[in-house]
Design a protein around this motif. Structure first.
Motif, PDB file in Angstrom:
ATOM      1  N   GLU A  33       0.816  -1.328   0.009  1.00 33.20           N
ATOM      2  CA  GLU A  33      -0.088   0.034  -0.130  1.00 33.20           C
ATOM      3  C   GLU A  33       0.921   1.259  -0.052  1.00 33.20           C
ATOM      4  N   GLU A  34       1.916   1.197   0.844  1.00 40.53           N
ATOM      5  CA  GLU A  34       2.641   2.406   1.130  1.00 40.53           C
ATOM      6  C   GLU A  34       3.585   2.645  -0.400  1.00 40.53           C
ATOM      7  N   ILE A  35       3.897   1.718  -0.882  1.00 43.20           N
ATOM      8  CA  ILE A  35       4.719   1.737  -2.177  1.00 43.20           C
ATOM      9  C   ILE A  35       3.878   2.140  -3.200  1.00 43.20           C
ATOM     10  N   GLU A  36       2.734   1.835  -3.349  1.00 41.24           N
ATOM     11  CA  GLU A  36       1.575   2.305  -4.347  1.00 41.24           C
ATOM     12  C   GLU A  36       1.419   3.709  -3.988  1.00 41.24           C
ATOM     13  N   GLU A  37       1.058   4.110  -2.741  1.00 35.64           N
ATOM     14  CA  GLU A  37       0.801   5.395  -2.359  1.00 35.64           C
ATOM     15  C   GLU A  37       1.811   6.252  -2.914  1.00 35.64           C
ATOM     16  N   ARG A  38       2.956   6.052  -2.618  1.00 33.04           N
ATOM     17  CA  ARG A  38       4.228   6.906  -2.934  1.00 33.04           C
ATOM     18  C   ARG A  38       4.745   6.825  -4.258  1.00 33.04           C
ATOM     19  N   ASP A  39       4.188   5.776  -5.019  1.00 35.52           N
ATOM     20  CA  ASP A  39       4.647   5.580  -6.350  1.00 35.52           C
ATOM     21  C   ASP A  39       6.102   5.500  -6.585  1.00 35.52           C
ATOM     22  N   ALA A  40       6.426   4.511  -5.439  1.00 37.78           N
ATOM     23  CA  ALA A  40       7.935   4.265  -5.422  1.00 37.78           C
ATOM     24  C   ALA A  40       8.362   3.216  -6.600  1.00 37.78           C
ATOM     25  N   ASN A  41       9.582   3.425  -7.127  1.00 38.36           N
ATOM     26  CA  ASN A  41      10.237   2.747  -7.965  1.00 38.36           C
ATOM     27  C   ASN A  41      11.431   1.821  -7.266  1.00 38.36           C
ATOM     28  N   ARG A  42      12.138   2.328  -6.254  1.00 37.12           N
ATOM     29  CA  ARG A  42      13.054   1.891  -5.636  1.00 37.12           C
ATOM     30  C   ARG A  42      12.773   1.581  -4.252  1.00 37.12           C
ATOM     31  N   VAL A  43      12.919   0.210  -3.917  1.00 37.29           N
ATOM     32  CA  VAL A  43      12.632   0.074  -2.375  1.00 37.29           C
ATOM     33  C   VAL A  43      13.610  -0.856  -1.711  1.00 37.29           C
ATOM     34  N   GLY A  44      13.988  -0.314  -0.639  1.00 38.92           N
ATOM     35  CA  GLY A  44      15.129  -1.213   0.188  1.00 38.92           C
ATOM     36  C   GLY A  44      14.650  -1.939   0.992  1.00 38.92           C
ATOM     37  N   VAL A  70       8.842  -2.070 -10.052  1.00 34.28           N
ATOM     38  CA  VAL A  70       9.397  -1.814  -8.750  1.00 34.28           C
ATOM     39  C   VAL A  70      10.627  -2.643  -8.556  1.00 34.28           C
ATOM     40  N   THR A  71      11.866  -1.853  -8.386  1.00 31.62           N
ATOM     41  CA  THR A  71      12.984  -2.713  -7.951  1.00 31.62           C
ATOM     42  C   THR A  71      13.253  -2.797  -6.385  1.00 31.62           C
ATOM     43  N   PHE A  72      13.712  -4.122  -6.098  1.00 28.45           N
ATOM     44  CA  PHE A  72      13.734  -4.214  -4.700  1.00 28.45           C
ATOM     45  C   PHE A  72      15.304  -4.671  -4.475  1.00 28.45           C
TER      46      PHE A  72
END
Lengths: 344, 344
Positions: A33-44, A70-72
């Motif tokens: 949910e947080e990834i989508e909300e922030r439109d994140a592409n790179r997640v650590g 999304v790249t993890f």
């Protein structure tokens, strides 16, 4: 863990079995949910040492849930607490997920997933209460069991105990929570404290910090009840202080981990002592200190490296308080456990 | 090294003997000048591994020369090159002195002290020339011997050699300089290259990068002349590639050290391979990788960790080029040494 290669796309509603283990609650829905909300592409993703090997499976599931955009990135840095964030990875990702510890300090960028345990604490509590002779009892636990803390308090009260709990200071997130370096939640008006959790790391610190209290360990993971015994540790501490009394050259370690810096204490020592040298590092290891020709070290970083890993170093390593004893500024009986307060 | 406790004040003109060793030129005058010019209060000192134990004596001398207003901080982080700056210490000090390597990239903040050696290279060159059958010869060395490079060229020319030298690319500071990861200065039109310097680390990399050339080592530190032999290394590389051909899960290492990042290469691999996981870290060590349940690793960081330390890891570790061979994208005979170009 190694199942068939995952098919592509959003599988949230397909009922497909996910790859991650079921021992811990990784809170994948909240993360997605947080990834989508922030439109994140790179997640650590940062896991503590004991759970690093679960990381790839958790990343697999998140990839399935988030799609290919999304790249993890998994942190390969050692991690021993919320004091120990991978700030490099944090700066270079849109969202940074820190697993296994509760927030030491909130930040927009960081999602803390404390990894609540699914273990049932009540069978071992049933055994533990026989070892609590008094009515007044303190109750503490770690982030992993906080999800059951309220229930545990109630359960003890139902059995006639007067349960003392305390939030501690701002280094701690929850009422009743302890860290390896902070037992302010046990500053309560009772002579016995019940610790619920796995292992002896936390209750030993608790007993060193509160030598006047009986610390009973109810370990629901290993299914044992014991009393914390600090004798071995205390002997080691006195031994290290004695050995350091002859030291001429002191290495004063400043730890660069985000939640482990105590520069004022380090600078105070080197200002007063011409034979003290300030050494900065993130991981404080025997190998790294062997590079410096010192007679003894003072560690202003994590106190548990000093007390628990101390014997592994080639020279005595002291806490700041122990240093003051070794150089004669304080009497030997002032020796106490080094705790860590505040955030960063 | 342990002399009487230093007296206080500015002793520059007192003729007092300084504490640091005389093997290397630490360029203390230049450092002091820069500290004064910038009115710096906090000064970071970073030494490579082999010279870390000299750090405190150098700090002592600088303290004498600069007075009490300046605090010196020694970096306790491992350091293996100019690619490997302690960026934490750099950010938190007014002046940051990096010893033992020449600039990979200039910066206002950083003083690079390459530590020129006082060793005389000519006695060993005298022996080495007998092993150079041809007139055309390339000449390379490391930062430590750059102070004699011009003399060495002349010396060889006087003896009838046609000496080929080259500046290399922008990762290198000096004409004729080599790094463990970069031998662009040896891209010259000669079948034999003379390497002058201590140890085999650099000439082995040079010979792997230029397998068609004879690499003669004139080592003025250990006083030996040998020919670089890469057979053991090459066998290990082919062995690692073969063992990795069965791998399903790949850990792709992105190194966070300032001069060792190749994110594009790392991302390319994980985009093409669903069973590849991006792992970020600064020190790439066997312990850290053991935490991840992978079948093989690709290291996009320092190639020398892959080739020189590879056998110490529990799973095969490949360079990006070797990875492409292992997964079948490139033929086995494309195997070559992994070099590193550019700065950061």
């Amino acid at each position: 863990m190694s199942q068939d290669a995952a098919t592509e796309g959003d599988l949230r509603n397909t009922g497909m079995s996910l790859r991650h283990d079921r021992e811990w609650d990784y809170e994948l829905d909240r993360i997605v949910e947080e990834i989508e909300e922030r439109d994140a592409n790179r997640v650590g993703l940062q896991f503590p040492e004991g759970l690093k090997r679960r990381g790839p499976a958790v990343a697999d599931d998140l990839r399935e849930l988030c799609g290919d955009d999304v790249t993890f990135m998994l942190s390969g840095q050692p991690c021993y607490g919320a004091c120990d964030l991978d700030t490099y990875l944090m700066r270079r990702t849109d969202v940074f997920v820190h697993f296994g510890h509760s927030p030491m300090k909130e930040s927009e960028k960081i999602i803390y997933v404390p990894l609540f345990s699914n273990v049932d604490p009540f069978p071992i509590l049933e055994e533990a209460v026989d070892e609590l002779p008094e009515e007044e009892v303190g109750l503490v636990t770690t982030a992993q069991h906080m999800n059951r803390f309220g229930e545990m308090v109630e359960w003890l009260e139902e059995r006639g105990f007067d349960v003392h709990t305390r939030r501690g200071d701002d280094r701690l997130t929850y009422e009743g929570q302890v860290l390896g370096c902070n037992y302010a939640s046990a500053d309560i008006d009772a002579d016995q404290v019940l610790y619920v959790g796995g292992g002896k790391f936390h209750p030993l610190g608790l007993a060193m910090e509160h030598p006047e209290k009986k610390v009973l360990i109810a370990d629901p993971v290993n299914n044992v009840v014991t009393v914390a015994d600090t004798e071995k540790f205390m002997k080691q501490r006195y031994g290290a202080v004695h050995r350091a009394m002859d030291a001429e050259k002191w290495g004063v370690i400043f730890c660069t981990k985000i939640g482990q810096g105590r520069m004022e204490i380090a600078e105070e020592i080197i200002e007063d002592n011409d034979d003290a040298y300030l050494i900065t590092m993130d991981e404080v290891t025997p190998d790294r200190l062997r590079n410096f020709a010192m007679d003894a070290f003072v560690n202003t970083g994590c106190p548990r490296i000093t007390t628990d890993d101390g014997p592994q170093f080639h020279k005595p390593m002291l806490t700041p308080g122990e240093y003051r004893i070794a150089v004669g500024d304080e009497p030997l009986d002032s020796l106490s456990f080094d705790t860590f307060h505040g955030t960063w």
